[in-house]
Design an enzyme around this catalytic site. Structure first.
Site, PDB file in Angstrom:
ATOM      1  N   SER A 104       7.183  -2.833  -8.667  1.00 22.57           N
ATOM      2  CA  SER A 104       6.427  -1.372  -9.220  1.00 22.57           C
ATOM      3  C   SER A 104       7.557  -0.941 -10.285  1.00 22.57           C
ATOM      4  CB  SER A 104       6.822  -0.542  -7.906  1.00 22.57           C
ATOM      5  OG  SER A 104       5.872  -0.928  -6.737  1.00 22.57           O
ATOM      6  N   GLY A 118       8.636   5.477  -9.261  1.00 18.59           N
ATOM      7  CA  GLY A 118       9.357   6.281  -8.346  1.00 18.59           C
ATOM      8  C   GLY A 118       8.692   6.213  -6.759  1.00 18.59           C
ATOM      9  N   ASP A 154       8.023   6.221   0.996  1.00 14.89           N
ATOM     10  CA  ASP A 154       7.354   5.139  -0.039  1.00 14.89           C
ATOM     11  C   ASP A 154       5.735   5.480   0.006  1.00 14.89           C
ATOM     12  OD1 ASP A 154       6.620   3.125  -1.337  1.00 14.89           O
ATOM     13  OD2 ASP A 154       7.873   1.742  -0.077  1.00 14.89           O
ATOM     14  N   ARG A 212       3.532   3.880  -2.046  1.00 15.95           N
ATOM     15  CA  ARG A 212       2.978   2.696  -2.759  1.00 15.95           C
ATOM     16  C   ARG A 212       1.922   2.150  -2.209  1.00 15.95           C
ATOM     17  NH1 ARG A 212       8.324  -0.622  -4.396  1.00 15.95           N
ATOM     18  NH2 ARG A 212       8.802   0.142  -2.428  1.00 15.95           N
ATOM     19  N   LYS A 254       5.794  -5.512   1.281  1.00 16.63           N
ATOM     20  CA  LYS A 254       5.263  -6.236   0.203  1.00 16.63           C
ATOM     21  C   LYS A 254       4.718  -7.674   0.809  1.00 16.63           C
ATOM     22  CE  LYS A 254       7.790  -4.476  -3.711  1.00 16.63           C
ATOM     23  NZ  LYS A 254       8.568  -5.030  -4.839  1.00 16.63           N
TER      24      LYS A 254
END
Length: 205
Positions: free
Chosen positions: A52, A93, A126, A128, A154
């Site tokens: 990222s 971020g 988080d 993401r 991930k």
């Protein structure tokens, strides 16, 4: 999510010449990049990383995190292996954006850890997402991965998308006096898989 392939070019680097493939999320306008090295084979496990975006670590050489060290080590490992890939996702971020990341850093300067800072700003620890990686992987022709990461999210994201993660390869680099507390928080509160040795005071990784 609609990911559109845009174009490819070569990318000479200190570790060798990669190929750079550009993608656009037509819903958000965000632009993502896949780097590939060597001849990739969909039928064999390929060394790779999901990375990222971290402007401060990747481009400005910040010691507050381990991101830049991880990116450079991943590129070096791929070049040494003769083939591999990196998916570079524009999720600065941990998904809160650059300016909010600076706000979070300000709170960290006042004593908050990385998770507490995000939460004080009204964000999850988080934010993401990884659903964009499937069309990117399909375009570069990879089905099996040896994934360089300390982050179990991930691995899980790839598996849920039907991508086989043959093995997880730890990427424990870049520890220093400015980021040791941050790395500990990633381990204890975000579940990142790091050995206790990585947090020892005997030298720096």
């Amino acid at each position: 999510m609609s990911i559109k392939y845009v174009a490819s070019s070569t990318l000479p680097t200190p570790w060798g010449v990669f190929d750079m493939h550009g993608f656009e999320d037509t819903e958000t306008g965000k632009e993502h990049v896949a780097l590939t090295f060597g001849v990739l084979d969909a039928e064999t496990p390929t060394l790779g990383r999901i990375h990222s975006e971290c402007l401060t670590g990747d481009a400005l050489f910040s010691l507050r995190c381990d991101c830049g060290f991880q990116l450079q080590t991943a590129m070096q490992n791929i070049a040494e292996a003769g083939q591999g890939f990196i998916l570079y996702l524009r999720q600065e971020g941990r998904g809160i954006g650059l300016l909010n990341k600076i706000r979070a850093y300000e709170l960290q300067d006042q004593g908050a850890n990385t998770v507490e800072a995000n939460e004080k700003l009204g964000f999850a620890a988080d934010m993401r997402k990884y659903d964009m990686i499937l069309p990117m992987m399909e375009k570069i022709g990879i089905k099996q991965v040896s994934l360089m990461t300390n982050n179990p999210r991930k691995v899980k994201a790839m598996q849920e998308l039907g991508i086989e993660v043959v093995q997880r390869i730890p990427l424990q680099v870049g520890k220093n006096r400015y980021n040791e507390a941050y790395l500990k928080t990633k381990s204890t509160e975000l579940g990142h898989m790091m050995s206790e040795h990585h947090f020892s005071t005997d030298g720096e990784s």
